[in-house]
Scaffold this motif. Structure first.
Motif, PDB file in Angstrom:
ATOM      1  N   ILE A  73       0.938  -1.331   0.200  1.00 17.75           N
ATOM      2  CA  ILE A  73      -0.013   0.126  -0.049  1.00 17.75           C
ATOM      3  C   ILE A  73       0.917   1.113   0.102  1.00 17.75           C
ATOM      4  O   ILE A  73       1.736   1.432   0.857  1.00 17.75           O
ATOM      5  CB  ILE A  73      -0.844   0.035   1.230  1.00 17.75           C
ATOM      6  CG1 ILE A  73      -1.805  -1.313   1.443  1.00 17.75           C
ATOM      7  CG2 ILE A  73      -2.046   1.140   0.937  1.00 17.75           C
ATOM      8  CD1 ILE A  73      -2.374  -1.385   2.694  1.00 17.75           C
ATOM      9  N   PRO A  74       0.700   2.222  -1.013  1.00 17.86           N
ATOM     10  CA  PRO A  74       1.546   3.390  -0.808  1.00 17.86           C
ATOM     11  C   PRO A  74       0.591   4.269  -0.105  1.00 17.86           C
ATOM     12  O   PRO A  74      -0.169   4.241   0.122  1.00 17.86           O
ATOM     13  CB  PRO A  74       1.599   3.651  -2.458  1.00 17.86           C
ATOM     14  CG  PRO A  74       0.387   3.150  -3.033  1.00 17.86           C
ATOM     15  CD  PRO A  74      -0.198   2.145  -2.203  1.00 17.86           C
ATOM     16  N   GLY A  75       1.758   5.429   0.640  1.00 20.41           N
ATOM     17  CA  GLY A  75       1.260   6.599   1.227  1.00 20.41           C
ATOM     18  C   GLY A  75       0.629   6.148   2.422  1.00 20.41           C
ATOM     19  O   GLY A  75       0.134   7.296   3.187  1.00 20.41           O
ATOM     20  N   ASP A  85      -4.269  14.868  -0.219  1.00 25.85           N
ATOM     21  CA  ASP A  85      -3.369  14.466   0.529  1.00 25.85           C
ATOM     22  C   ASP A  85      -2.483  15.673   0.810  1.00 25.85           C
ATOM     23  O   ASP A  85      -2.111  16.046   1.960  1.00 25.85           O
ATOM     24  CB  ASP A  85      -2.539  13.322   0.145  1.00 25.85           C
ATOM     25  CG  ASP A  85      -2.963  12.292  -0.034  1.00 25.85           C
ATOM     26  OD1 ASP A  85      -4.006  12.076   0.955  1.00 25.85           O
ATOM     27  OD2 ASP A  85      -2.667  11.136  -0.473  1.00 25.85           O
ATOM     28  N   LYS A  86      -2.184  16.266  -0.167  1.00 25.80           N
ATOM     29  CA  LYS A  86      -1.369  17.616   0.021  1.00 25.80           C
ATOM     30  C   LYS A  86      -2.038  18.643  -0.874  1.00 25.80           C
ATOM     31  O   LYS A  86      -2.669  18.679  -2.051  1.00 25.80           O
ATOM     32  CB  LYS A  86       0.052  17.436  -0.783  1.00 25.80           C
ATOM     33  CG  LYS A  86       0.930  16.433  -0.153  1.00 25.80           C
ATOM     34  CD  LYS A  86       2.248  17.083  -0.331  1.00 25.80           C
ATOM     35  CE  LYS A  86       3.393  15.830   0.172  1.00 25.80           C
ATOM     36  NZ  LYS A  86       3.547  15.553   1.401  1.00 25.80           N
ATOM     37  N   ASN A 141      -3.902  18.288   4.757  1.00 24.47           N
ATOM     38  CA  ASN A 141      -5.158  17.052   4.510  1.00 24.47           C
ATOM     39  C   ASN A 141      -6.172  17.730   4.048  1.00 24.47           C
ATOM     40  O   ASN A 141      -6.913  18.573   5.010  1.00 24.47           O
ATOM     41  CB  ASN A 141      -5.138  15.882   5.244  1.00 24.47           C
ATOM     42  CG  ASN A 141      -6.316  14.764   4.878  1.00 24.47           C
ATOM     43  OD1 ASN A 141      -7.428  15.406   4.891  1.00 24.47           O
ATOM     44  ND2 ASN A 141      -5.806  13.653   4.613  1.00 24.47           N
ATOM     45  N   ALA A 142      -6.819  17.501   2.503  1.00 29.81           N
ATOM     46  CA  ALA A 142      -8.122  18.597   2.679  1.00 29.81           C
ATOM     47  C   ALA A 142      -9.408  17.619   1.961  1.00 29.81           C
ATOM     48  O   ALA A 142      -8.809  16.785   1.338  1.00 29.81           O
ATOM     49  CB  ALA A 142      -7.766  19.794   1.503  1.00 29.81           C
ATOM     50  N   ASN A 197     -12.924  20.575   4.298  1.00 22.44           N
ATOM     51  CA  ASN A 197     -12.516  20.258   5.624  1.00 22.44           C
ATOM     52  C   ASN A 197     -10.945  20.051   5.475  1.00 22.44           C
ATOM     53  O   ASN A 197     -10.406  19.351   4.605  1.00 22.44           O
ATOM     54  CB  ASN A 197     -13.109  18.656   5.720  1.00 22.44           C
ATOM     55  CG  ASN A 197     -12.711  18.389   7.375  1.00 22.44           C
ATOM     56  OD1 ASN A 197     -11.421  18.587   7.845  1.00 22.44           O
ATOM     57  ND2 ASN A 197     -13.735  17.641   7.937  1.00 22.44           N
ATOM     58  N   LEU A 198     -10.122  20.918   6.565  1.00 27.63           N
ATOM     59  CA  LEU A 198      -8.783  20.798   6.267  1.00 27.63           C
ATOM     60  C   LEU A 198      -8.225  20.425   7.421  1.00 27.63           C
ATOM     61  O   LEU A 198      -8.715  20.950   8.693  1.00 27.63           O
ATOM     62  CB  LEU A 198      -8.222  22.309   5.998  1.00 27.63           C
ATOM     63  CG  LEU A 198      -8.710  22.984   4.822  1.00 27.63           C
ATOM     64  CD1 LEU A 198      -8.515  24.497   4.808  1.00 27.63           C
ATOM     65  CD2 LEU A 198      -8.403  22.647   3.517  1.00 27.63           C
ATOM     66  N   THR A 199      -7.009  19.781   7.354  1.00 27.34           N
ATOM     67  CA  THR A 199      -6.567  19.140   8.530  1.00 27.34           C
ATOM     68  C   THR A 199      -4.860  19.484   8.372  1.00 27.34           C
ATOM     69  O   THR A 199      -4.423  19.125   7.203  1.00 27.34           O
ATOM     70  CB  THR A 199      -6.722  17.776   8.946  1.00 27.34           C
ATOM     71  OG1 THR A 199      -8.089  17.528   9.004  1.00 27.34           O
ATOM     72  CG2 THR A 199      -6.345  17.452  10.178  1.00 27.34           C
ATOM     73  N   PHE A 200      -4.236  20.016   9.399  1.00 24.95           N
ATOM     74  CA  PHE A 200      -2.887  20.206   9.296  1.00 24.95           C
ATOM     75  C   PHE A 200      -2.249  20.233  10.643  1.00 24.95           C
ATOM     76  O   PHE A 200      -2.835  20.428  11.653  1.00 24.95           O
ATOM     77  CB  PHE A 200      -2.295  21.287   8.431  1.00 24.95           C
ATOM     78  CG  PHE A 200      -3.193  22.800   8.570  1.00 24.95           C
ATOM     79  CD1 PHE A 200      -4.284  22.982   8.252  1.00 24.95           C
ATOM     80  CD2 PHE A 200      -2.610  23.719   9.624  1.00 24.95           C
ATOM     81  CE1 PHE A 200      -5.267  24.319   8.766  1.00 24.95           C
ATOM     82  CE2 PHE A 200      -3.545  24.719  10.139  1.00 24.95           C
ATOM     83  CZ  PHE A 200      -4.528  25.018   9.548  1.00 24.95           C
TER      84      PHE A 200
END
Lengths: 963, 519
Positions: free
Chosen positions: A18-20, A909-910, A917-918, A960-963
């Motif tokens: 699995i990548p990533g 992802d970017k 993460n959006a 939805n943004l996560t950082f």
């Protein structure tokens, strides 16, 4: 010292890398991700723990130790049996639960523009029926678990938020339309629904209608600061309007039926074609923003969230702004022996309720009239000049816009939980929970002097101010003892004490005014305050034998200040047994079966939330307000009335039996449960007509009746597709509940027709009768002509007495009821790479609705005290000259299939080249409804469709943004 | 655990055990006994009984309906459940108005019983008088229950409060209880006119006279002598005299405080303090409309006005306005819509769109409007404690004119149309005509004349049904008025309708209660 670890992360399903995959050293920000083939390399210390996680897969934690190569197999997240489920005063592993308990977690919540927690849960859990009151901003819902065990007492479930039983929904403060709106839906981690008595009985006297436990999100120990922003913008518009006559059509009806109408009334026929409904409804735009910070600061995990919601209703002059804040801290001390969990949630809501009466006015207002006619006495609005103030239809636009009906609600719910592992007895933990729930509201409902839509002359206005305050304090102390003696014996004991105090205060000051400073008449000036206490002792024993046979016993000994000393204490026991069949040798090696468990439960629960009276057993006298005085010795004095009371009033008691089967196949890719239950309530509280002369009113709340609920619940979850790129999860649930009253009176009078419901104008149209479902429709049987059209005023003479049949109870019969027989819920989630989609559908079968909008339509009502009134075009089907409120023609099958929402999203992802993460998403709510029902919406709380605030169709764009 | 012993914290609530804390509580509890007849309860939304409409089902309002719209006097246009059944004498045991009267009068009895228990054994002079008043109000409630329902449940202060099944009493036994009770309390009541609107000796005599007047209906045996005895006491009292102006009895200043010495007993109403849609406000507003009798103009009520429901039938008009004399047997001319040519000062009628009423529930714009009661003072000025919504006019229960007419009827029934009979009737007619032009002779007097004179004097005061029954004209075919029995010209109805049915709710709730015959 540092060393280098390498490895490969593969998919359990097909063995491909699995990548990533995110690989992080626990408690640090050190980490990496796998490459295109699933390989990784990472430098770590020997005592480190590595967390492997990837969206859609179950995360894994591995202690490095002396390994240098760590290959990890991730499996797709399905129903996870080792997950813990929150239950009353504790938790239990999902595989070890013995009661009928379901939990719904954030990934399964409904999506869209959701402002109230219960909307997350609609259609998601078998046996839980949530019906919203309508489409008003922030409006509340009726929640029923397994059909409700009471008749006149509350049927609302007990709701517990992070360990705090909140004030019951029925005691919601005035000025607040929704008892749950203080929780920002974005803060919720899980809902756990306790349905059968073996799981609820530990809440004793408040458990008869089920328990919903809401757990909010927490910070994670050792995790770095994570910031999450989610926001959405929504556009809502009415789905449909009630079909009414246009101005031209009304003019034609008026001219075609001259014999029906007063000749003078034709002078009042206007020339316009006003579509009043279009004038009061609008397309509205709402938005919602949430910001959450979570992480761990000096070993104190925290989560802080802020929320802002601005919701605009589709009816003019209705909206809501809400601000929420929440803080969670959950540090541990003394080598993890003392765990502290502190929660605080704050909410401020500004409600603008407007005047929903305009919805009905827009249906009946004369379409031949203009909105404005320049009359200065009514601020330029057209109004019925003689009667608008009293008996007429007010101009709907004025009615909607001119009112100032607003409230501000503040609420704080906070608690501090301490969990201490006793140093001298490591298996014993002491728990202390101190909590408070405080709500304050103040509001006003004012009308200007130019407004005729109050019961005052057109030169008068109305001012109304009100305040309310609810306080609720809790103290729980309990001990838990958990010991695994050996692999054959596991024991878990809990016992404790709970104390809770509720206080409620309210004031209301309403007066008619010439202007703000000149009250002409005080209509209402009241203040009230009341309180009650609950004191309880409780305990639970869980015992597992050979990890196959699970036994649970609970008890609660509840004292309520609402009852006299003789009836104050109630004992509520329960017992349950579960057999984990898949652990038996004959199934252990059958790979197909991953879970198979039979559950048997029995328990007694109570109901003490009996009415709006906290002192029903005490003889008391209540004084009267001004206006309700009487002169004694020449002076007007307040009067003192002995209030009706029942010195012997006591708990309602519900006995529940439940048999259930949990199953899981193919590594739980297919899992679900089936439950059958039988519930019997005795000492049912009913507001009964009592013998005249025996007490201080004509009716008394007393324990007289009994009722039964029996039903079946099925839920099924299927992971239909599970590959690294693609997954499809499907959830299905089915509920059937039959409700029947078995006793209703002090006497056993076979002639007793039952408790009837109906207004002074419409007559009796609903009834609750022994042997029948509560609130059944009770109507006259319509006679039809050869073409199948109803013949006005002609009904079957059921009693055979001749005379007037319409409206006569002796000639009415029971014809269906508002409750659905079969309820289906369906939800699906689909992921393909970064794209996801989800939807929820519901179907209710066998629910009937009395279409009051249609039943109120008749030609003779098109004239009213000298003015014209509009009618819905149902009238062209019945052609009734007089209203036929009691005809069964208007009781209609309202079975429906609804798509509540459909949502699509894409995850980056970017985002903007950064480590963000959006997810962007698009959601439609109230997508479609399939029904034979004639009215606007077949989903009617209570079963009488009378111009409620329509549920809009809403389109939402979210990010939805996560950082 | 001691926390569970809660007491109400609300200052508006007083525990039974604390009633002795403040002497004012006794007066407030007594006030409730009176208020229970005329206002709905303790405040907006807190009515004494549960019903579909607080205002509709107040004792005096529902009682007025049972006594008025079931007769030639009135008919109501509203479509609410139960009204058209009263209009046409077609009621069932489910009728909400008779259910409300039954339950509320029984409740007044229960409140009185409780008051007697709370005050038992007191030797305070005030309390002794209050106890006599409580027993008076209980007797009055029982009188109406006896009159309307014949055989109600019977409780006294001996019976407790809770969940039990009271026994039914037979009409004749209740008659005995009422007269014994009234005679027993007479010495403890206030002197005539001393405590208006609280019940006094005069009120006691009037209720005794009224009970004896109808003795034959209630017991099968007439007691005219006793009726006369108590009428004599009232008429002999110097505290009572006929108002000079008939209208004053129906105006905001109709109380003794405003010098109206004709009033013997009434339920007080006040625009500020004793409000509600249960008494005179109801009679005024339900009889007003936007076209013919506007409450704004006729009564000074500008708010919540013109309910457009009640009006008189043409049969009442024919009694009040002797068209043979006034119009020479010609139709009333359209120009005289207020019957101005009639010399009788008691006529407060107005023709509406047509004197005939096309259907019972057709608009209140048909029939004969009545504006006898008013919220203004009798000279047209604004009332004290004026409210634009609620009248301050007291609801007359007994006034002196009734003592004269009851005595005339009693004398007529024992010795025929004597000079004493003529004198009593002419007392009333002279006041009505302002002089002796309306006086009658012995040859004019027969039973029908007495019944008609009662209609002329007491119309819309809630007496008509009882009077018609005493003269045998309420049911049956001896007198058919428009829409009686549901037909335009009126038809004969069954005699069992002289007594109302026990409400169906009560039959279900109390197995000791037997339904009245015919239902």
């Amino acid at each position: 010292q540092e060393k280098v670890v390498t490895g490969l992360v593969t998919d359990a399903n097909d063995g491909i890398g699995i990548p990533g995959v995110s690989i992080v050293v626990k408690g640090t920000t050190i980490g990496t991700t796998t490459d295109i083939d699933g390989n990784y390399t990472l430098s770590v210390g020997a005592d480190a723990t590595i967390i492997y996680s990837f969206v859609g897969y179950r995360p894994q934690e591995i202690v490095v130790g002396d390994q240098t190569q760590i290959n990890v197999i991730l499996s797709v997240e399905t129903e996870n049996l080792s997950e813990v489920v929150v239950i009353g005063y504790g938790t239990v592993k999902k595989e070890d639960k013995t009661g009928s308990v379901t939990s719904v977690s954030s990934k399964d919540f409904n999506r869209g523009n959701i402002t109230s927690p219960q909307d997350l849960l609609v259609g998601k859990s078998a046996g839980v029926v949530i019906t919203s009151a309508g489409g008003a901003p922030g409006s509340g819902s009726t929640i029923r678990i397994r059909g409700g065990s009471s008749f006149n007492a509350s049927n609302d479930p007990l709701i517990i938020v992070d360990g705090m039983p909140i004030e019951s929904v029925g005691n919601n403060v005035s000025g607040s339309s929704n008892a749950l709106s203080f929780i920002n839906p974005n803060d919720i981690e899980t809902f756990t629904v306790l349905k059968d008595a073996s799981s609820t009985a530990i809440y004793g006297s408040r458990a008869s209608n089920g328990v919903i436990i809401i757990t909010t999100k927490q910070g994670v120990k050792g995790s770095p600061l994570k910031v999450n922003y989610s926001g959405s913008i929504s556009v809502a518009s009415p789905i449909d309007y009630i079909d009414v006559y246009s101005g031209d059509q009304l003019r034609k009806i008026a001219n075609d039926n001259r014999t029906l109408y007063d000749p003078l009334i034709y002078d009042n026929l206007g020339t316009e074609n006003t579509d009043w409904q279009k004038e009061i409804f609008r397309t509205s735009v709402s938005h919602d923003h949430n910001l959450a910070f979570s992480g761990s600061e000096k070993n104190i995990p925290y989560r802080i969230s802020l929320g802002y919601t601005d919701q605009t209703g589709i009816l003019e002059n209705t909206d809501m702004q809400r601000y929420t804040g929440s803080l969670n801290l959950n540090p541990t001390f003394l080598n993890n022996d003392l765990k502290v969990n502190m929660n605080a949630k704050f909410m401020m809501t500004n409600n603008n309720f407007g005047d929903t009466g305009a919805i009905g006015s827009a249906v009946s207002m004369d379409p031949t009239q203009p909105i404005y006619d320049g009359n200065t006495s009514s601020a330029g609005y057209y109004q019925w000049q003689n009667y608008g103030a009293n008996l007429g239809t007010p101009n709907p636009v004025e009615q909607a816009k001119a009112v100032n009906n607003k409230s501000d609600v503040y609420r704080l719910v906070a608690n501090l939980k301490l969990n201490y592992t006793l140093p001298f007895l490591r298996d014993m933990q002491a728990n202390l929970n101190i909590a408070t729930d405080y709500t304050e509201s103040d509001g006003q409902n004012n009308r200007p002097t130019t407004s005729p839509s109050t019961l005052v002359p057109s030169s008068w206005g109305k001012l109304s101010d009100y305040t309310a305050k609810n306080k609720n304090n809790l103290l729980d102390f309990y001990l838990g003892y958990n010991k695994e003696f050996n692999e054959n014996h596991r024991l878990d004991l809990t016992g404790g004490y709970s104390w809770q105090h509720f206080e409620r205060e309210s004031t209301n000051y309403t007066r008619s005014v010439e202007d703000e400073t000149h009250p002409l008449q005080v209509d209402n000036d009241t203040a009230s305050e009341t309180e009650n206490y609950l004191v309880s002792f409780f305990g639970r024993m869980n015992y597992a034998l050979m990890n196959k046979y699970l036994f649970t016993g609970t008890f609660r000994y509840d004292g309520s200040s609402r009852f006299s000393e003789d009836n104050r204490w109630g004992f509520f026991p329960s017992a349950a047994f579960a057999w984990k069949m898949h652990e038996e040798s004959f199934l252990k090696d059958v790979d197909v079966v991953s879970d198979l468990k039979v559950r048997l439960g029995w328990g007694i629960t109570g109901q003490q939330d009996i009415s709006d009276n906290d002192y029903p057993y005490q003889a008391q006298y209540i004084s009267s307000q001004q206006g309700y005085y009487y002169p004694i010795n020449g002076e007007f004095t307040s009067t003192l009335r002995p209030n009706t009371y029942d010195p012997d009033i006591k708990w309602e008691e519900t006995t529940t039996q439940n048999i259930g089967l949990d199953f899981g196949f193919l590594n739980n890719r297919i899992n679900g449960s089936v439950d059958y239950y039988f519930r019997e309530t005795k000492d049912l509280l009913n507001l009964v007509t009592i013998p005249s002369g025996s007490n201080f009113s004509n009716r008394l709340y007393t324990n007289v009746g009994s009722l039964e609920n029996k039903g079946i619940e099925v839920s099924l979850n299927v992971v239909a597709i599970s590959t690294p790129d693609m997954s499809l999860n499907i959830g299905l649930n089915y509920t059937r509940n039959d409700n029947k009253l078995t006793k209703l009176l002090l006497t056993d009078d076979p002639e007793y027709i039952g408790v009837t419901e109906g207004g002074g104008m419409t007559g009796v149209r609903q009834i609750t009768r022994v042997g029948e479902a509560a609130h059944s429709f009770f109507v006259n049987s319509q006679v039809y002509d050869a073409n199948g059209n109803p013949i006005e005023g002609l009904y079957d003479d059921i009693a055979g007495n001749g005379g007037v049949i319409s409206g006569d109870n002796a000639n009415k019969y029971i014809y269906h009821n508002p409750t659905a027989e079969d309820i289906f819920g369906f939800s699906a989630r689909f992921n393909y790479k970064q794209f996801d989609m989800s939807t929820s559908l519901r179907a209710n079968i066998g629910n009937y609705v009395l279409n009051q909008v249609a039943a109120g339509a008749s030609y003779d009502q098109m004239q009213q005290i000298g003015y014209w009134k509009n009618m819905p075009t149902y009238l062209s089907e019945t052609n009734f000259v007089k209203r036929q409120f009691t005809s069964d023609y208007f009781v209609q099958n309202a079975s429906f299939l609804k798509m509540d929402n459909i949502s699509a999203g894409y995850t980056f992802d970017k985002f903007a080249g950064k480590d963000i993460n959006a997810r962007v998403s698009f959601t439609v709510q109230n997508v479609f409804t399939i029904t034979k029902y004639d009215g606007l919406d077949p989903e009617v709380d209570g079963g009488v469709d009378d111009n409620f605030y329509p549920r809009p169709r809403t389109f939402t764009m979210g990010v939805n943004l996560t950082f | 655990v001691d926390d569970l012993d809660v007491k109400p914290t609300d200052p508006n609530k007083i525990l039974a055990g604390n009633l002795g804390d403040d002497p004012a509580y006794m007066e407030q509890t007594l006030a409730k006994l009176y208020a229970s007849f005329i206002i709905s309860g303790q405040g907006d939304g807190d009515a004494d009984i549960t019903s579909s409409d607080d205002g509709f089902f107040i004792t005096m309002r529902a009682l007025w309906n049972l006594q008025t719209i079931t007769t030639d006097e009135g008919i109501c246009a509203w479509g609410d459940v139960g009204i058209s059944d009263l209009n046409t004498q077609n009621w069932s045991a489910q009728n909400p108005f008779l259910t409300a009267v039954y339950q509320r009068l029984s409740l007044s009895v229960t409140y009185a019983n409780d008051f007697l228990n709370v005050t038992a054994g007191s030797t305070e002079p005030d309390i002794i008088q209050y106890r006599a008043e409580a027993r008076y109000l209980r007797a009055l409630a029982y009188y109406w229950l006896m009159d309307l329902f014949a055989n109600p449940p019977f409780t006294t202060e001996e019976d407790g409060v809770g969940k039990y099944f009271p026994e039914q009493i037979q009409r004749a036994d209740l008659f005995t209880f009422i007269v014994d009770e009234l005679k027993a309390i007479e010495p403890d009541l206030g002197e005539p006119g001393s405590s208006y609107p609280q019940a006094d000796k005069g009120a006691c005599w009037m209720l005794l006279a009224k009970t004896y007047l109808n003795a034959e209906v209630y017991t099968g045996t007439a007691q005219w002598e006793e009726c006369k005895t108590y009428c004599d006491k009232v008429i002999a009292s110097p505290q009572y005299s006929l108002a000079t102006d008939y209208r004053q009895n129906f105006s905001a200043d109709n109380d003794r405080g405003h010098g109206n010495n004709e009033m013997i007993f009434a339920f007080a109403e006040d625009g500020i303090n004793t409000q509600g849609n249960g008494g005179i406000t109801f009679i005024i507003e339900s009889s007003s409309d936007a076209t013919y009798i506007r409450a704004e103009d006729y009564h000074g009520l500008t708010s919540n006005t013109n309910w457009n429901g009640n009006r008189a039938r043409k049969d009442l008009m024919n009694i009040l306005v002797d068209t043979l004399v006034v119009y020479g047997n010609n139709p009333v001319p359209a120009t005289d819509t207020i019957f101005a040519q009639s010399p009788d000062g008691r006529i407060f009628l107005r023709q509406k769109r047509s004197i005939n009423i096309p259907t019972p529930s057709s608009s209140g714009d048909f029939g004969v409007g009545v504006y006898k009661f008013t919220a203004k003072n009798h000279d047209g000025t604004q009332a004290d404690n004026y409210s634009p919504t609620f009248a301050s006019t007291d609801f007359p229960v007994f006034r002196l004119a009734d003592a004269y007419l009851m005595r005339a009827e009693a004398l007529f029934n024992t010795s025929g149309a004597t000079a004493a009979v003529v004198a009593d009737i002419n007392m009333i007619r002279e006041r009505a005509y302002g002089d002796d032009s309306g006086n009658i002779l012995a040859s004019d007097v027969d039973a029908d004349f007495i019944l008609d004179e009662r209609a002329r004097e007491f119309y819309y005061e809630g007496q008509r049904r009882t009077d018609l029954i005493r003269f045998g004209k309420f049911t049956g075919g001896a007198y058919n008025w428009q829409w009686k029995g549901g037909t335009f010209n009126g038809t004969s109805t069954s005699n069992h309708l002289n007594i109302f049915p026990i409400p169906g709710d009560e039959i279900s709730a109390n197995p000791n209660i037997k339904q009245n015959d015919g239902y």
